[in-house]
Write a protein that holds these residues in place. Structure first.
Motif, short mmCIF file in Angstrom:
data_model
loop_
_atom_site.label_atom_id
_atom_site.label_comp_id
_atom_site.label_asym_id
_atom_site.label_seq_id
_atom_site.Cartn_x
_atom_site.Cartn_y
_atom_site.Cartn_z
N ARG A 297 -0.66 -12.05 -5.07
CA ARG A 297 -1.50 -11.99 -3.86
C ARG A 297 -1.97 -10.54 -3.60
NH1 ARG A 297 -0.11 -11.01 1.27
NH2 ARG A 297 2.13 -11.32 0.98
N TRP A 298 -1.05 -9.60 -3.71
CA TRP A 298 -1.41 -8.19 -3.50
C TRP A 298 -2.45 -7.75 -4.52
CZ3 TRP A 298 -0.10 -4.82 0.30
CH2 TRP A 298 0.99 -5.13 1.11
N LYS A 301 -6.05 -8.87 -4.05
CA LYS A 301 -6.79 -8.03 -3.10
C LYS A 301 -7.28 -6.74 -3.78
CE LYS A 301 -6.07 -5.58 1.22
NZ LYS A 301 -4.96 -4.84 1.78
N ASP A 383 -7.32 -0.65 1.34
CA ASP A 383 -8.02 -1.69 2.11
C ASP A 383 -9.52 -1.37 2.12
OD1 ASP A 383 -8.40 0.33 3.95
OD2 ASP A 383 -6.72 -0.29 5.19
N GLN A 384 -10.28 -2.25 2.74
CA GLN A 384 -11.73 -2.12 2.69
C GLN A 384 -12.22 -0.78 3.26
OE1 GLN A 384 -13.78 -4.66 1.22
NE2 GLN A 384 -15.14 -2.89 1.22
#
Ligand code: PLP
Length: 500
Positions: A297-298, A301, A383-384
């Protein structure tokens, strides 16, 4: 101890079991007990540390900065919680044994060659290995047989070796003990490790893989195949580089029965500090748990963020970010999408200049710069918003301080030099009587120095190599372009140390 087909192993991981963190738990328990510490480290769980450092680090972190005390096992001879933590890591990676390291993958490379070779034995390896592999050749007295990596003219980057190069090296050197491969490279390019490991084994040799840049590969099906899954005998992973363990922590994996485990353990003890940091060890335990239970999952991303960044960077005039289009070029079997290798040559900037502008004007720091590129890593910690900062900084490069677009610079005409010829083994040259001579008079002499631009840490010159005009000219270009050159006794390069 024979390896079972490793492809099966990922599904065999028991998530329930992998949720355990025996070493981290033991460390936290020791801290909670509030035992009075009459042992190292001398700061006594933070009490003796100056407030300037203490207030910035946090008291729990300092209380956890311990080394081996009762209940926290022994890295040289683990029998308790550390043994259990290493066994969980071995299960998570699908190998027979895992060993935690506290001095990076460098110490793994030092140990692996010495574990399988005696002085005078030979090892086949690509010339573009990390400097720690050359240090290992110096310590061990192992004789290198170099394979030339594939040089990508378009990118001015060395990739991995080809199957043909490996096959020839194996056929030409039946007495070599082992083959050391590097995959992925610093630039995220992977070899066909499964095929290569099978070839090495078919020739009766030991397969060692420097997978410092691949601790995450095993945990996501969309990433290049991991050397641990390919059945390599020895693999080193820098868990601190691309997973979430603390700086300097790494793991060394052993599979199969070609390597003598007791010899490996003995060699590891030669290189290990006798005061390993429990924090580093606990951080490996925690990162293994994180990856085994929720790694996919990590990584989903991280892959998604990096693909987004790549697409946006490729729309910025003058920049390009390499992607899947290079797969299939010689030496490129697969690519780690989480590595963003951005070429700035069209824009007229060196990678060093891009690194400086990004840092000074936009407070964005990349992992690596070279003459032609910058390399940014996208990991579990991004992150984004962070991706947007990187892309934004890159999109404003053209409007530099003066508002003037950059002028085309050296990078358009510079070509990396051919690797210099090898005249003595690294150890022979390192211990040989030496003299210091002016740089201009060095052509034709033999280097005693391991001269490296860092990162990526691949030496331009290794002890025992001949100093060629091309390499010397290249070192000057690197120095003048602002590269960090390490390993030369005279860092201005006005003089060089050569064999007398
Ligand atoms: C290919 C390669 N191998 C090994 C190492 C050494 O790893 P560590 O920094 O964990 O000692 C590096 C470091 O950059 C590397 O690039």
């Amino acid at each position: 101890m024979a390896s079972v087909p490793v492809q099966l192993k990922r599904s065999e991981i028991s998530k329930e079991e992998q949720r355990k963190t025996p070493y981290l738990d033991a460390l936290l328990a020791y801290v909670r007990e509030e035992t009075v510490p009459f042992h190292v480290p001398g700061h006594k769980q933070g009490r003796g540390i100056h407030p300037k450092l203490k207030d910035n680090l946090g008291s729990l972190y300092l209380a956890m900065d311990l080394t081996e005390v009762l209940g926290l096992d022994n890295l040289s001879h683990p029998t308790g919680v550390l043994k259990e933590a290493q066994e969980l890591a071995a299960k998570a990676y699908g190998v027979d044994y895992s060993f935690f390291l506290v001095n990076g993958s460098s110490s793994g490379l030092h140990s692996m060659l010495m574990a399988v070779c005696n002085p005078g034995d030979s090892v086949i390896l690509p010339r573009n290995v990390h400097k720690s592999a050359f240090s290992s050749l110096i310590f061990s007295g192992v004789v290198p047989i170099y394979m030339m990596p594939e040089f990508d003219e378009k990118l001015q980057v060395d990739h991995t070796v080809t199957e043909k190069t490996l096959e020839k090296a194996l056929n030409d050197n039946p007495n070599a003990k082992a083959v050391l491969l590097v995959s992925p490279t610093y630039y995220g390019v992977s070899a066909d490790v499964k095929r290569f490991v099978d070839m090495i084994h078919a020739h009766g040799k030991i397969a060692i893989v420097d997978e410092a840049w691949g601790p995450h590969l095993h945990f996501h099906p969309k990433l290049p195949f991991a050397a641990t899954d390919a059945g390599a005998d020895l693999v080193v992973n820098s868990t601190h580089k691309l997973l979430s363990s603390l700086t300097q922590s790494s793991i060394l994996h052993l599979s199969g029965n070609r390597v003598d485990r007791s010899r490996l353990e003995a060699v590891l003890q030669l290189f290990l500090t006798t005061s390993p940091s429990c924090l580093l060890l606990a951080s490996i335990d925690a990162t293994r748990m994180q990856m085994a239970t929720e790694g996919e999952r990590w990584l989903d991303k991280a892959i998604m963020l990096s693909e987004d960044a790549r697409a946006r960077i490729n729309k910025i005039p003058g920049l390009s970010c390499i992607g899947r289009e290079i797969i299939g070029r010689p030496g490129v079997f697969a690519l780690d999408p989480t590595r963003l290798v951005v070429s700035s040559t069209e824009l007229g900037y060196t990678g060093y200049e891009v690194e400086n502008i990004l840092r000074k004007k936009y407070h964005v720091q990349v992992e690596l710069s070279d003459l032609f590129h910058v390399v940014a890593l996208v990991t579990l910690g991004d992150d984004q918003e962070q991706i947007d900062r990187l892309v934004d900084g890159l999109s404003r490069l053209e409007a530099n301080d003066s508002g003037e677009p950059p002028k085309p610079r050296i990078t358009k005409n510079v070509k990396l030099p051919d690797w210099p010829p090898f005249r003595l083994t690294p150890r022979e040259a390192f211990v040989a009587p030496h003299e210091t001579i002016p740089f201009e008079r060095a052509v034709g002499r033999i280097s005693t120095e391991l001269i490296t631009t860092y990162p990526p840490g691949i030496p331009s010159l290794v002890p025992g190599e001949e100093l060629t005009r091309d390499v010397l000219d290249y070192l000057v270009i690197e120095r003048d372009a602002g590269s960090r050159i390490t390993g030369a006794a005279d860092s201005t390069l006005s003089t060089l140390r050569v064999v007398k």
